[in-house]
Design a protein around this motif. Structure first.
Motif, mmCIF file in Angstrom:
data_model
loop_
_atom_site.group_PDB
_atom_site.id
_atom_site.type_symbol
_atom_site.label_atom_id
_atom_site.label_comp_id
_atom_site.label_asym_id
_atom_site.label_seq_id
_atom_site.Cartn_x
_atom_site.Cartn_y
_atom_site.Cartn_z
ATOM 1 N N UNK A 13 -16.406 -79.995 -37.466
ATOM 2 C CA UNK A 13 -16.099 -80.761 -38.675
ATOM 3 C C UNK A 13 -15.417 -79.866 -39.713
ATOM 4 N N UNK A 14 -15.952 -78.678 -39.916
ATOM 5 C CA UNK A 14 -15.401 -77.769 -40.925
ATOM 6 C C UNK A 14 -13.968 -77.379 -40.580
ATOM 7 N N UNK A 15 -13.690 -77.149 -39.317
ATOM 8 C CA UNK A 15 -12.327 -76.809 -38.913
ATOM 9 C C UNK A 15 -11.389 -77.999 -39.120
ATOM 10 N N UNK A 16 -11.851 -79.188 -38.801
ATOM 11 C CA UNK A 16 -11.025 -80.383 -39.016
ATOM 12 C C UNK A 16 -10.726 -80.550 -40.497
ATOM 13 N N UNK A 17 -11.739 -80.353 -41.333
ATOM 14 C CA UNK A 17 -11.551 -80.443 -42.778
ATOM 15 C C UNK A 17 -10.571 -79.377 -43.252
ATOM 16 N N UNK A 18 -10.736 -78.168 -42.767
ATOM 17 C CA UNK A 18 -9.841 -77.069 -43.133
ATOM 18 C C UNK A 18 -8.404 -77.401 -42.763
ATOM 19 N N UNK A 19 -8.213 -77.991 -41.589
ATOM 20 C CA UNK A 19 -6.872 -78.382 -41.156
ATOM 21 C C UNK A 19 -6.282 -79.432 -42.094
ATOM 22 N N UNK A 20 -7.077 -80.419 -42.460
ATOM 23 C CA UNK A 20 -6.578 -81.478 -43.341
ATOM 24 C C UNK A 20 -6.218 -80.942 -44.731
ATOM 25 N N UNK A 21 -6.954 -79.937 -45.192
ATOM 26 C CA UNK A 21 -6.692 -79.373 -46.517
ATOM 27 C C UNK A 21 -5.488 -78.434 -46.519
ATOM 28 N N UNK A 22 -5.339 -77.632 -45.432
ATOM 29 C CA UNK A 22 -4.244 -76.651 -45.388
ATOM 30 C C UNK A 22 -3.931 -76.290 -43.935
ATOM 31 N N UNK A 23 -3.128 -77.119 -43.257
ATOM 32 C CA UNK A 23 -2.847 -76.892 -41.836
ATOM 33 C C UNK A 23 -2.221 -75.522 -41.550
ATOM 34 N N UNK A 24 -1.312 -75.069 -42.409
ATOM 35 C CA UNK A 24 -0.653 -73.775 -42.172
ATOM 36 C C UNK A 24 -1.652 -72.623 -42.219
ATOM 37 N N UNK A 25 -2.570 -72.686 -43.142
ATOM 38 C CA UNK A 25 -3.563 -71.617 -43.257
ATOM 39 C C UNK A 25 -4.443 -71.575 -42.012
ATOM 40 N N UNK A 26 -4.889 -72.743 -41.559
ATOM 41 C CA UNK A 26 -5.743 -72.777 -40.370
ATOM 42 C C UNK A 26 -4.989 -72.260 -39.146
ATOM 43 N N UNK A 27 -3.790 -72.755 -38.927
ATOM 44 C CA UNK A 27 -3.039 -72.316 -37.754
ATOM 45 C C UNK A 27 -2.673 -70.846 -37.855
ATOM 46 N N UNK A 28 -2.417 -70.357 -39.052
ATOM 47 C CA UNK A 28 -2.125 -68.932 -39.245
ATOM 48 C C UNK A 28 -3.280 -68.040 -38.818
ATOM 49 N N UNK A 29 -4.490 -68.540 -38.992
ATOM 50 C CA UNK A 29 -5.667 -67.771 -38.579
ATOM 51 C C UNK A 29 -5.770 -67.608 -37.067
ATOM 52 N N UNK A 30 -5.056 -68.439 -36.343
ATOM 53 C CA UNK A 30 -5.080 -68.375 -34.884
ATOM 54 C C UNK A 30 -3.779 -67.831 -34.296
ATOM 55 N N UNK A 31 -2.866 -67.387 -35.143
ATOM 56 C CA UNK A 31 -1.545 -66.999 -34.663
ATOM 57 C C UNK A 31 -1.592 -65.811 -33.703
ATOM 58 N N UNK A 32 -2.390 -64.821 -33.991
ATOM 59 C CA UNK A 32 -2.464 -63.641 -33.113
ATOM 60 C C UNK A 32 -3.018 -64.032 -31.736
#
Length: 150
Positions: A13-32
């Motif tokens: 749930x927290x990850x889904x919420x994080x994505x809805x609030x700021x998708x670029x930030x969430x995806x950036x955390x997984x870029x590496x």
């Protein structure tokens, strides 16, 4: 199957919420991690043409498909290609029985189809009925020299 641990479910749930609030930030955390996985996939793709099916893996795969009664030849294609990809991802060049065991539940599951099996049973019954009718009608036609069944 879904997660059973309440804390892990809440994390989803927290990850889904994080994505809805700021998708670029969430995806950036997984870029590496994403780049590392992309490199692994590319390496496996390059290795895939050299991957062969070991004799034990071949026999296990063919026997399990036979025992499950899967009619479609796509079952072998799906199973063996999944096993080859799995093996290549593990940086090996020969599929083993363990690879077959690892991919069989996902690759064969959708090749078994009770609805399709029922369709074939119904088709066989319909064919039998049709052939019986044709035989019965043919006897009448063959015994009537005028060809007039009326």
């Amino acid at each position: 199957r879904g997660l059973t641990d309440p804390e892990m479910r809440y994390q989803v749930y927290r990850q889904a919420l994080s994505y809805h609030l700021d998708p670029e930030k969430l995806s950036g955390g997984y870029s590496e991690m994403t780049l590392a996985m992309a490199q692994q996939i590319e390496s496996a793709r390059e290795m895939l043409p050299a991957v062969t099916i070991g004799e034990g893996a071949k026999l296990l795969g063919l026997e399990v498909i036979k025992e499950l009664g899967v009619d479609s030849g796509r079952a072998e294609i799906t199973l063996f290609e999944a096993a080859r990809a799995y093996c290549a991802a593990d940086e090996r060049d020969q599929v083993t029985s363990d690879d077959i065991r690892a991919v069989a539940p996902l690759s064969i599951r959708f090749r078994q189809n009770d609805g399709l099996n029922e369709f074939f049973r119904m088709q066989e019954a319909e064919d039998t009925r049709l052939h019986t009718l044709l035989d019965d009608i043919s006897k009448g036609v063959d015994s009537d020299p005028t060809g007039d069944l009326a």
